[in-house]
Enzyme design. Structure first.
Site, PDB file in Angstrom:
ATOM      1  N   THR A  42       6.352  21.343  40.927  1.00 30.59           N
ATOM      2  CA  THR A  42       7.521  20.500  41.160  1.00 30.59           C
ATOM      3  C   THR A  42       8.535  20.709  40.047  1.00 30.59           C
ATOM      4  OG1 THR A  42       6.098  18.828  42.172  1.00 30.59           O
ATOM      5  CG2 THR A  42       8.263  18.081  41.415  1.00 30.59           C
ATOM      6  N   HIS A 442      23.102  16.091   6.523  1.00 29.69           N
ATOM      7  CA  HIS A 442      24.395  15.483   6.815  1.00 29.69           C
ATOM      8  C   HIS A 442      25.402  16.573   7.127  1.00 29.69           C
ATOM      9  CE1 HIS A 442      27.754  12.749   6.624  1.00 29.69           C
ATOM     10  NE2 HIS A 442      28.395  13.628   5.872  1.00 29.69           N
TER      11      HIS A 442
HETATM   12  P1  FAD Z   1       3.321  19.538  40.084  1.00 31.09           P
HETATM   13  O1  FAD Z   1       4.362  20.063  39.196  1.00 31.09           O
HETATM   14  O2  FAD Z   1       3.718  18.634  41.187  1.00 31.09           O
HETATM   15  O3  FAD Z   1       2.575  20.808  40.669  1.00 31.09           O
HETATM   16  C1  FAD Z   1       1.596  20.713  41.637  1.00 31.09           C
HETATM   17  C2  FAD Z   1       1.515  22.036  42.370  1.00 31.09           C
HETATM   18  O4  FAD Z   1       0.340  22.023  43.187  1.00 31.09           O
HETATM   19  C3  FAD Z   1       2.671  22.266  43.345  1.00 31.09           C
HETATM   20  O5  FAD Z   1       3.275  23.508  43.056  1.00 31.09           O
HETATM   21  C4  FAD Z   1       2.019  22.305  44.737  1.00 31.09           C
HETATM   22  O6  FAD Z   1       2.611  23.259  45.605  1.00 31.09           O
HETATM   23  C5  FAD Z   1       0.597  22.715  44.379  1.00 31.09           C
HETATM   24  N1  FAD Z   1      -0.411  22.292  45.351  1.00 31.09           N
HETATM   25  C6  FAD Z   1      -0.626  21.032  45.833  1.00 31.09           C
HETATM   26  N2  FAD Z   1      -1.700  21.033  46.656  1.00 31.09           N
HETATM   27  C7  FAD Z   1      -2.164  22.304  46.668  1.00 31.09           C
HETATM   28  C8  FAD Z   1      -3.273  22.932  47.315  1.00 31.09           C
HETATM   29  N3  FAD Z   1      -4.138  22.245  48.076  1.00 31.09           N
HETATM   30  N4  FAD Z   1      -3.463  24.260  47.124  1.00 31.09           N
HETATM   31  C9  FAD Z   1      -2.604  24.979  46.333  1.00 31.09           C
HETATM   32  N5  FAD Z   1      -1.553  24.429  45.696  1.00 31.09           N
HETATM   33  C10 FAD Z   1      -1.359  23.112  45.869  1.00 31.09           C
HETATM   34  N6  FAD Z   1       9.269  15.400  34.196  1.00 31.09           N
HETATM   35  C11 FAD Z   1       9.644  15.554  32.918  1.00 31.09           C
HETATM   36  O7  FAD Z   1       8.808  15.462  32.016  1.00 31.09           O
HETATM   37  N7  FAD Z   1      10.940  15.822  32.594  1.00 31.09           N
HETATM   38  C12 FAD Z   1      11.896  15.914  33.527  1.00 31.09           C
HETATM   39  O8  FAD Z   1      13.064  16.158  33.199  1.00 31.09           O
HETATM   40  C13 FAD Z   1      11.539  15.740  34.884  1.00 31.09           C
HETATM   41  N8  FAD Z   1      12.464  15.838  35.842  1.00 31.09           N
HETATM   42  C14 FAD Z   1      12.084  15.681  37.143  1.00 31.09           C
HETATM   43  C15 FAD Z   1      13.063  15.746  38.131  1.00 31.09           C
HETATM   44  C16 FAD Z   1      12.727  15.587  39.456  1.00 31.09           C
HETATM   45  C17 FAD Z   1      13.800  15.668  40.503  1.00 31.09           C
HETATM   46  C18 FAD Z   1      11.366  15.383  39.816  1.00 31.09           C
HETATM   47  C19 FAD Z   1      10.978  15.240  41.262  1.00 31.09           C
HETATM   48  C20 FAD Z   1      10.386  15.307  38.846  1.00 31.09           C
HETATM   49  C21 FAD Z   1      10.734  15.443  37.499  1.00 31.09           C
HETATM   50  N9  FAD Z   1       9.803  15.352  36.481  1.00 31.09           N
HETATM   51  C22 FAD Z   1      10.179  15.487  35.183  1.00 31.09           C
HETATM   52  C23 FAD Z   1       8.384  15.109  36.769  1.00 31.09           C
HETATM   53  C24 FAD Z   1       7.588  16.441  36.718  1.00 31.09           C
HETATM   54  O9  FAD Z   1       8.148  17.335  37.630  1.00 31.09           O
HETATM   55  C25 FAD Z   1       6.134  16.171  37.031  1.00 31.09           C
HETATM   56  O10 FAD Z   1       5.616  15.176  36.171  1.00 31.09           O
HETATM   57  C26 FAD Z   1       5.321  17.443  36.842  1.00 31.09           C
HETATM   58  O11 FAD Z   1       5.791  18.481  37.660  1.00 31.09           O
HETATM   59  C27 FAD Z   1       3.845  17.186  37.149  1.00 31.09           C
HETATM   60  O12 FAD Z   1       3.124  18.353  36.969  1.00 31.09           O
HETATM   61  P2  FAD Z   1       1.774  18.635  37.755  1.00 31.09           P
HETATM   62  O13 FAD Z   1       1.294  19.944  37.245  1.00 31.09           O
HETATM   63  O14 FAD Z   1       0.878  17.477  37.661  1.00 31.09           O
HETATM   64  O15 FAD Z   1       2.170  18.762  39.295  1.00 31.09           O
END
Ligand code: FAD
Ligand code: NAI
Length: 463
Positions: A42, A442
């Site tokens: 994401t 500064h």
């Molecule tokens: P994710 O990044 O959601 O990744 C999960 C991945 O798993 C995805 O690519 C998905 O396709 C994959 N997946 C899911 N199920 C399966 C499966 N069964 N098989 C294979 N692949 C699968 N956080 C910040 O710290 N700073 C920011 O500025 C910020 N801005 C954001 C802006 C927006 C618009 C959004 C929506 C979120 C933002 N976030 C931000 C939050 C951040 O994106 C998430 O906290 C972060 O991406 C979480 O990481 P993750 O690895 O847990 O999951």
């Protein structure tokens, strides 16, 4: 025979890809299953990175329109080419996601392309092929929370994903939810000219944030032209030709009103995503909010299955997911990985930025902790004056008796960078006096942090 790995990570977001790289660095044989066409989850594809690209472009445009003249810089007519702005955003995203592919190759991490589903406690299937692993890490992230009665089409009624893709500036943008996404993406389109109305169920914006900071944030955004309808719920939103008609009701009951919009952004939170994973095949337990349940070492109820990032409890932040990825990889390699949840910063990348870490004043009151407040405004800082960025303040909270730093809350220019010093101070168990006695260059904005630390002891110098 199913190919076997030491570690299979499901999901290549900041949690998953970082866990994979760290595990590979530690000598483990690692694969990552990712169903999206590009790596980075994401965050890189439809979250942190594209939103920051658009925030930067819209800030530049706004500066050119409203900021340069004061510096004596005269421009001809200023216009915005949304197609180019979006193309630049795509380039930024592409460079970042390709960067993760490069890191996978460098660290010999195998990318299993496709959706992974459990076929047993230590086995998954990806694109029709079976794989086994000693350890499986669920890092499947989160998705936008839907709202009953509102159908997202990602054109007129959008989530953050659609709001990052608009091909023209909406005349009227209604944002449902005064949280981080609503205010960041609301800022993008506001700066580009949209009338932005934010409808929030609670009677405040950014719930959970130190109240004084939230109030100041709301005032500043209101000056920028945001309209807030707090204590209000949206009961329906229907596309009618080119418009969307929304029905709003006071949260505590009362007469309904209608609001018209060109685009509606639904941003009322995100939920842990486990769709398609077939968790039942492994017997992995989730909590009442669908989050994968883990212990302090990220272990689920099933031996050999772990979870990190947005799919487990805690703030849904990329750097929180990354820290968990590193900690878990180190635990799996026999080391002592650990995350300090008391020192995870949160940053809102609006103008000005808002950044927080540690306890809020309301939290300390609720816990009955006696505390001191040290506050200093950017207005009294030479560099902020030179930049013409006078709004906001730094607020530090320290223990009344020991002076140990307990929380830091910043609204102002570059707050996201300034909070790093406070996070380090918290991590090292520093006192406000430690920060106050540290030499700060500064003229820099960081002097506002130092002055706030001095103010905790009633001895700020420049006010
Ligand atoms: P994710 O990044 O959601 O990744 C999960 C991945 O798993 C995805 O690519 C998905 O396709 C994959 N997946 C899911 N199920 C399966 C499966 N069964 N098989 C294979 N692949 C699968 N956080 C910040 O710290 N700073 C920011 O500025 C910020 N801005 C954001 C802006 C927006 C618009 C959004 C929506 C979120 C933002 N976030 C931000 C939050 C951040 O994106 C998430 O906290 C972060 O991406 C979480 O990481 P993750 O690895 O847990 O999951
Ligand atoms: P959020 O949890 O930040 O805000 C949601 C808001 O919607 C809250 O104020 C809530 O009270 C309100 N709300 C809930 N139901 C409502 C309803 N029915 N009607 C009106 N208002 C309602 O969630 P958001 O903004 O969707 O962001 C999701 C996650 O993404 C956050 O947890 C955040 O951590 C992460 N994120 C982080 C960013 C950053 O670190 N800069 C940027 C963007 C997202």
């Amino acid at each position: 025979m199913a190919e076997n790995f030491d570690v299979i990570v499901i999901g290549a977001g900041p949690g998953g890809y970082v866990a994979a790289i760290r595990a590979a660095q530690l000598g483990l044989k690692v694969a990552v299953a990712e169903k999206r066409a590009t790596l980075g989850g994401t965050c890189l594809n439809v979250g942190c990175i594209p939103s920051k690209a658009l925030l930067q472009s819209s800030e530049n445009y706004h500066e050119a329109l409203h900021g340069f003249a004061d510096h004596g810089i005269t421009l001809g007519s200023v216009s915005i080419d949304i197609a180019r702005m979006q193309a630049r955003k795509a380039e930024v995203v592409g460079a970042n996601t390709k960067g993760i592919e490069f890191l996978f190759k460098k660290n010999k991490v195998t990318w299993l392309k496709g959706e992974a589903k459990f076929t047993g406690p230590n086995a998954v299937e990806v694109a029709g092929q079976g794989y086994t692993a000693k350890h499986i890490i669920i890092a499947t992230g989160s998705d936008s929370v839907p709202l009953k009665g509102i159908e997202v089409d990602e054109k007129k009624i959008v989530t953050s994903t659609g709001a990052l893709e608009l091909d023209k500036v909406p005349g009227r943008l209604v944002v449902i939810g005064a949280g981080v996404i609503g205010l960041e993406l609301g800022s993008v389109w506001r700066r580009l000219g949209a009338e932005v109305t934010v409808v929030e169920f609670l009677d405040r914006i950014t719930p959970g944030m130190d109240n004084e900071l939230s109030k100041s944030f709301q005032q500043i955004l209101t000056k920028q032209g945001f309209t807030f309808k707090l204590g209000t719920k949206v009961t329906s939103a229907k596309v009618e030709g080119d418009e969307v008609a929304l029905t709003l009701e006071p949260a505590k009951g009362g007469e309904a009103e209608t609001l018209k919009a060109d685009v509606v952004l639904l941003a009322i939170g995100r939920y842990a995503y486990t769709g398609g994973l077939n968790l039942e095949a492994a017997g992995v337990a989730t909590d009442e909010r669908g989050r994968v349940k883990v212990d302090h070492h990220y272990a689920t109820n099933v031996p050999g299955v772990y979870a990190i990032g947005d799919v487990i409890a805690g703030p849904m932040l990329a750097h929180k997911a990354e820290e968990e990825g590193v900690a878990l990889a180190e635990i799996l390699a026999g080391q002592a990985g650990h995350v300090n949840y008391g020192a995870i910063p949160g940053v809102v990348y609006t103008w000005p930025e808002v950044a927080t870490v540690g306890a809020t004043e309301e939290g300390l009151k609720a816990q009955g902790v006696a505390y001191k407040v040290g506050k200093f405004p950017f207005m009294a800082n030479g560099r902020a004056r030179a930049m013409g960025a006078l709004e906001g303040f730094v607020k530090l909270l320290s223990d009344k008796t020991t002076d140990k730093l307990l929380g830091a809350h910043i609204i102002g220019p570059d707050a996201g960078a300034l909070i790093a010093e406070c996070v380090t101070a918290l991590e090292f168990g520093a006192s406000a006096e430690d920060v106050a006695r540290t030499c700060h260059a500064h003229p820099t904005l960081s002097e506002v942090v130092k002055e706030a630390a001095l103010a905790a002891d009633g001895r700020a110098l420049h006010i």
